[in-house]
Write a protein that holds these residues in place. Structure first.
Motif, PDB file in Angstrom:
ATOM      1  N   GLU A 201       0.834  -1.205   0.000  1.00  0.00           N
ATOM      2  CA  GLU A 201       0.000   0.000   0.000  1.00  0.00           C
ATOM      3  C   GLU A 201       0.867   1.252   0.000  1.00  0.00           C
ATOM      4  O   GLU A 201       0.581   2.219  -0.715  1.00  0.00           O
TER       5      GLU A 201
ATOM      6  N   LEU B  65       0.831   4.090  -2.913  1.00  0.00           N
ATOM      7  CA  LEU B  65       0.573   5.487  -2.569  1.00  0.00           C
ATOM      8  C   LEU B  65       1.715   6.396  -3.013  1.00  0.00           C
ATOM      9  O   LEU B  65       1.489   7.486  -3.541  1.00  0.00           O
TER      10      LEU B  65
ATOM     11  N   GLU C  30       1.511   6.773  -6.787  1.00  0.00           N
ATOM     12  CA  GLU C  30       0.389   7.636  -7.147  1.00  0.00           C
ATOM     13  C   GLU C  30       0.729   9.104  -6.895  1.00  0.00           C
ATOM     14  O   GLU C  30       0.424   9.971  -7.718  1.00  0.00           O
TER      15      GLU C  30
ATOM     16  N   ARG D  51      -8.127   3.942  -4.849  1.00  0.00           N
ATOM     17  CA  ARG D  51      -6.911   4.376  -5.528  1.00  0.00           C
ATOM     18  C   ARG D  51      -7.263   5.011  -6.862  1.00  0.00           C
ATOM     19  O   ARG D  51      -8.386   4.879  -7.357  1.00  0.00           O
TER      20      ARG D  51
END
Length: 109
Positions: free
Chosen positions: A30, A34, A37, A73
């Protein structure tokens, strides 16, 4: 007034309890998703348009996330399907022939 203070506190405590029950690998994946992104979003001002390398990395990492985390997401299952449709569309398109087909010489006489 008390509700405004108590509600965020309770939500935060439940969030921490969920983090405690998850495995280390899930947390690390995760974090990687993140971070990537954020890197993609920093490069762009308007709507995110990740390049093919970003799409491949996010698609690979998104598969490792739990299903409920994938929904929040920028790469959702619908986004992955749209990317795959785009790849297939680019690869398997045929040129469109414009106009009427030619007529054989013996028929044109």
């Amino acid at each position: 007034m008390l509700f405004r203070l108590l509600y965020p506190l309770v939500v935060r405590v439940f969030g921490w309890s969920v983090l405690l029950t998850r495995g280390c690998a899930s947390k690390e994946v995760e974090i990687l998703v993140l971070r990537h992104e954020v890197a993609v979003l920093r490069r762009q001002v308007a709507r995110p348009r990740p390049n093919w390398a970003d799409q491949a990395l996010l698609a690979a990492l998104a598969r490792r996330l739990p299903a409920r985390l994938r929904l929040h997401r920028i790469v959702t299952p619908g986004t992955l399907l749209a990317w795959h449709r785009g790849l297939v569309k680019k690869k398997w398109t045929y040129p469109v022939k414009q106009g009427r087909p030619s007529i054989a010489e013996e028929i044109r006489v």
